[in-house]
Design a protein around this motif. Structure first.
Motif, short mmCIF file in Angstrom:
data_model
loop_
_atom_site.label_atom_id
_atom_site.label_comp_id
_atom_site.label_asym_id
_atom_site.label_seq_id
_atom_site.Cartn_x
_atom_site.Cartn_y
_atom_site.Cartn_z
N ILE A 123 0.80 -1.23 0.00
CA ILE A 123 0.00 0.00 0.00
C ILE A 123 0.84 1.28 0.00
CG2 ILE A 123 -1.56 1.39 1.44
CD1 ILE A 123 -3.19 -1.14 1.92
N PRO A 124 1.89 1.41 0.80
CA PRO A 124 2.61 2.68 0.80
C PRO A 124 3.19 3.09 -0.56
CG PRO A 124 3.15 1.47 2.77
CD PRO A 124 2.37 0.53 1.87
N ASP A 125 3.42 2.14 -1.44
CA ASP A 125 3.98 2.48 -2.75
C ASP A 125 2.94 2.95 -3.75
OD1 ASP A 125 6.66 2.33 -2.22
OD2 ASP A 125 6.89 0.26 -2.91
N LEU A 132 4.24 7.93 9.67
CA LEU A 132 3.37 7.55 10.78
C LEU A 132 1.98 8.17 10.61
CD1 LEU A 132 5.86 7.88 13.76
CD2 LEU A 132 5.05 5.77 12.66
N LEU A 133 1.93 9.36 10.04
CA LEU A 133 0.64 10.02 9.78
C LEU A 133 -0.22 9.18 8.85
CD1 LEU A 133 -1.18 12.51 10.11
CD2 LEU A 133 0.09 13.56 8.21
N LEU A 150 -3.77 7.33 9.65
CA LEU A 150 -4.93 7.61 8.79
C LEU A 150 -5.53 6.32 8.24
CD1 LEU A 150 -6.77 9.64 7.32
CD2 LEU A 150 -5.07 9.65 5.47
N ILE A 151 -4.70 5.43 7.75
CA ILE A 151 -5.19 4.14 7.22
C ILE A 151 -5.87 3.35 8.33
CG2 ILE A 151 -4.46 1.91 6.29
CD1 ILE A 151 -4.53 4.12 4.19
N GLY A 152 -5.27 3.30 9.51
CA GLY A 152 -5.89 2.59 10.63
C GLY A 152 -7.26 3.16 10.97
N PHE A 153 -7.36 4.49 10.98
CA PHE A 153 -8.64 5.14 11.27
C PHE A 153 -9.67 4.82 10.18
CE2 PHE A 153 -11.43 8.82 10.56
CZ PHE A 153 -12.14 8.80 11.76
N LEU A 154 -9.28 4.98 8.93
CA LEU A 154 -10.21 4.71 7.82
C LEU A 154 -10.67 3.26 7.80
CD1 LEU A 154 -8.54 6.79 4.95
CD2 LEU A 154 -10.64 7.34 6.22
N LEU A 155 -9.76 2.34 8.04
CA LEU A 155 -10.13 0.93 8.06
C LEU A 155 -11.11 0.64 9.20
CD1 LEU A 155 -6.70 -0.77 7.31
CD2 LEU A 155 -8.74 -0.79 5.84
N LYS A 193 10.37 9.35 4.85
CA LYS A 193 10.00 10.55 5.62
C LYS A 193 9.00 10.11 6.70
CE LYS A 193 12.28 13.34 2.89
NZ LYS A 193 13.59 13.78 3.23
N LEU A 194 9.48 9.35 7.66
CA LEU A 194 8.64 8.74 8.69
C LEU A 194 7.83 9.77 9.46
CD1 LEU A 194 7.91 6.03 10.09
CD2 LEU A 194 9.76 6.52 11.70
N LEU A 195 8.37 10.95 9.68
CA LEU A 195 7.71 11.98 10.48
C LEU A 195 7.03 13.05 9.63
CD1 LEU A 195 10.49 12.37 13.17
CD2 LEU A 195 8.43 10.97 13.28
N TYR A 196 6.76 12.73 8.36
CA TYR A 196 6.11 13.67 7.45
C TYR A 196 4.91 14.30 8.16
CZ TYR A 196 3.93 15.61 3.31
OH TYR A 196 3.38 16.48 2.42
N PRO A 197 4.74 15.61 8.06
CA PRO A 197 5.33 16.58 7.14
C PRO A 197 6.68 17.15 7.55
CG PRO A 197 3.61 17.65 8.40
CD PRO A 197 3.62 16.21 8.83
#
Length: 163
Positions: free
Chosen positions: A38-40, A72-73, A77-82, A114-118
Motif C-alpha cells: 500500500i505505501p507504494d 506515521l501520519l 490515517l489508514i488505521g482510522f479509515l479501516l 520521511k517517517l515523520l512527514y510533514p
C-alpha cells in the motif's frame, strides 16, 4: 525495496505474529501482503501504482515518493479509515502490520523514508542497501524462510489436520 520483497515482508510479519495473536490467519496474512504494498501507491511504477494509476499519479503529484505514504501520519490515517470501514480486526491489523513492514524495509534503503512527514527528516537505518540489489535478494530469502518457519506451525495446527 521491490514489490515482491514488500509482499513477502507483509506475509512474513503477519505469519510470525499469527502464532501469538488471536487473529484469523487467513485474513491476517492476506491483509499483511496487501498492506506490504500500500505505501507504494505514491509510485506509478509500483505493483499497486500500476493497478491504480490515476490515484498513484495524484498522490505522487501532491506528496512525491516516500513521503506521506511512508509516514506515521499515513499509518494512523489508514488505521482510522479501516476501522470506519470494517469491524474485521484481522483485516485491519494485517494491513497495519504489512504497512509497518514496508516502512521498515524502505528505511533499510539508501533513499530512506520521511517517517515523520510533514517534518522533512529522512529516516534510514545505519546499514542500507540498493533497491533490487543482491542484499535485497538475501532479505527476500530471509523473509521467505521466516514465513516457512512460522507457516508450518499454522498449517499443522489448523483444524484441517486435527479432525
Amino acid at each position: 525495496m521491490t514489490g515482491k520483497t514488500h509482499i513477502m515482508g507483509g506475509i512474513a510479519a503477519t505469519t510470525a505474529l499469527t502464532t501469538s495473536t488471536g487473529y484469523d490467519p487467513a485474513w491476517f496474512i492476506f491483509a499483511g501482503a496487501i498492506g506490504g504494498i500500500i505505501p507504494d501507491i505514491c509510485h506509478g511504477g509500483s505493483k499497486i501504482g500500476r493497478k491504480f494509476p490515476l490515484l498513484s499519479k495524484l498522490i505522487n503529484t501532491l506528496f512525491g515518493h516516500r513521503t506521506f505514504t511512508h509516514s506515521l501520519l499515513f499509518l494512523l490515517l489508514i488505521g482510522f479509515l479501516l476501522s470506519m470501514m470494517t469491524s474485521n480486526a484481522s483485516l485491519i491489523a494485517g494491513i497495519i502490520v504489512g504497512i509497518i513492514s514496508h516502512l521498515l524495509l524502505d528505511a533499510a534503503t539508501k533513499q530512506g523514508i520521511k517517517l515523520l512527514y510533514p517534518v522533512n527528516i529522512t529516516v534510514r537505518f545505519p546499514f542500507t542497501t540498493k533497491t533490487g540489489g543482491t542484499v535485497e535478494n538475501i532479505v527476500l530469502l530471509g523473509l521467505t524462510l521466516v514465513t516457512i518457519y512460522y507457516g508450518k506451525d499454522i498449517v499443522f495446527s489448523s483444524s484441517f489436520f486435527t479432525q
